[in-house]
Design an enzyme around this catalytic site. Sequence first.
Site, PDB file in Angstrom:
ATOM      1  N   GLU A  38       0.825  -1.207   0.000  1.00 35.15           N
ATOM      2  CA  GLU A  38       0.000   0.000   0.000  1.00 35.15           C
ATOM      3  C   GLU A  38       0.860   1.259   0.000  1.00 35.15           C
ATOM      4  O   GLU A  38       0.524   2.248  -0.652  1.00 35.15           O
ATOM      5  CB  GLU A  38      -0.958  -0.005   1.195  1.00 35.15           C
ATOM      6  CG  GLU A  38      -2.035  -1.092   1.135  1.00 35.15           C
ATOM      7  CD  GLU A  38      -2.939  -0.977  -0.091  1.00 35.15           C
ATOM      8  OE1 GLU A  38      -2.945   0.072  -0.746  1.00 35.15           O
ATOM      9  OE2 GLU A  38      -3.650  -1.953  -0.390  1.00 35.15           O
ATOM     10  N   TYR A 121      -6.834   6.352   3.656  1.00 36.69           N
ATOM     11  CA  TYR A 121      -6.897   5.247   2.702  1.00 36.69           C
ATOM     12  C   TYR A 121      -6.084   4.052   3.196  1.00 36.69           C
ATOM     13  O   TYR A 121      -6.591   2.922   3.296  1.00 36.69           O
ATOM     14  CB  TYR A 121      -6.407   5.656   1.301  1.00 36.69           C
ATOM     15  CG  TYR A 121      -6.145   4.426   0.482  1.00 36.69           C
ATOM     16  CD1 TYR A 121      -7.206   3.669  -0.002  1.00 36.69           C
ATOM     17  CD2 TYR A 121      -4.845   3.925   0.314  1.00 36.69           C
ATOM     18  CE1 TYR A 121      -6.991   2.474  -0.663  1.00 36.69           C
ATOM     19  CE2 TYR A 121      -4.619   2.734  -0.345  1.00 36.69           C
ATOM     20  CZ  TYR A 121      -5.692   2.014  -0.831  1.00 36.69           C
ATOM     21  OH  TYR A 121      -5.473   0.823  -1.457  1.00 36.69           O
ATOM     22  N   ASP A 139     -10.428   5.251  -2.246  1.00 36.45           N
ATOM     23  CA  ASP A 139      -9.251   5.715  -2.975  1.00 36.45           C
ATOM     24  C   ASP A 139      -9.729   6.508  -4.194  1.00 36.45           C
ATOM     25  O   ASP A 139     -10.928   6.720  -4.373  1.00 36.45           O
ATOM     26  CB  ASP A 139      -8.367   4.531  -3.388  1.00 36.45           C
ATOM     27  CG  ASP A 139      -8.935   3.811  -4.593  1.00 36.45           C
ATOM     28  OD1 ASP A 139     -10.171   3.744  -4.714  1.00 36.45           O
ATOM     29  OD2 ASP A 139      -8.160   3.312  -5.424  1.00 36.45           O
TER      30      ASP A 139
END
Length: 292
Positions: A38, A121, A139
Amino acid sequence: MPDPTPFSTAVVSWFATAARDLPWRRPGFTAWGTLVSEFMLQQTPVVRVIPRLEEWLTRWPTPAALAAAPAGDAVRAWQSLGYPRRALNLHACAVAITTRFGGVVPRDVPSLLSLPGVGDYTARAVAVFAYGDRHPVVDTNIRRVIARAIEGAPDAAAPNARRDLPAMTALLPESDSSAARFNAGMMELGALVCTARAPRCDECPVAGLCAWRAAGYPESSVARRPVQKKYEGSDRQARGIVLGVLRASPDPVPHAALSDALPDSARLGRALSGLLADGLLITDSDDVYALP
DNA sequence: CAACCGTGGCT
DNA sequence: TAGCCAAGGTT
């Protein structure tokens, strides 16, 4: 808001057939691997992330392994993924996870949000994709899909957690596992079909439910400002040049070598002071620089 | 909250 | 070609 169930169901069943085979979707992928992926995916395309991710997880398979390395090793291994502060933040995450969380990536959103470089996020993405908990994930892909399919607008408005999180919550299936697949499916839909430019509406699983389509695909009326200032000649480029020299050198680098790479002394000075302030660079004397 | 923070591929 | 865009976060 119409009944969200048909929409969510259509996205989940489409995802079951259309999902890409990506490393972070492999069975047994660790929560640490999810966190690393991520970070790398923050503003960097999937195809460029995959090889770096494999390298990182082979070299540093746990938070403790990365925490034991110098931060400069992380910056160097980041290579050309861009925004190298993410490498520094990820290293700081590894240290925090090791010292504050017993070496285990935290599961609850507030703890995740307390980690450096982890925002709305990333915190929810880890809680959902690594641990399977039920949270709304928002997102840029999901904001665009909601703007079009639900609101009938051509593009997403500026990010706004006060509006985006409730909007996604309203669509979220009840069960943890369906909610996780819906989150992933919405991101995949935005990435593969409901793309920013040239959306593939003829392949869209929710075309029949799409408010933008129903409204006749109105276009944006306001002129968009440039997404970024010019890169050539910018301070941003200057920072990249300086870090590029440092990454390529196993040893500390004298100021003269940086002047060779970036002759504009004013621009070099701004890059150096900025990088020093960010902790991406250290200097022991006045004219020798190294990664931290 | 607008601006800043890298890099490279695509149109 | 120059601009757009890519699983954001911080100030």
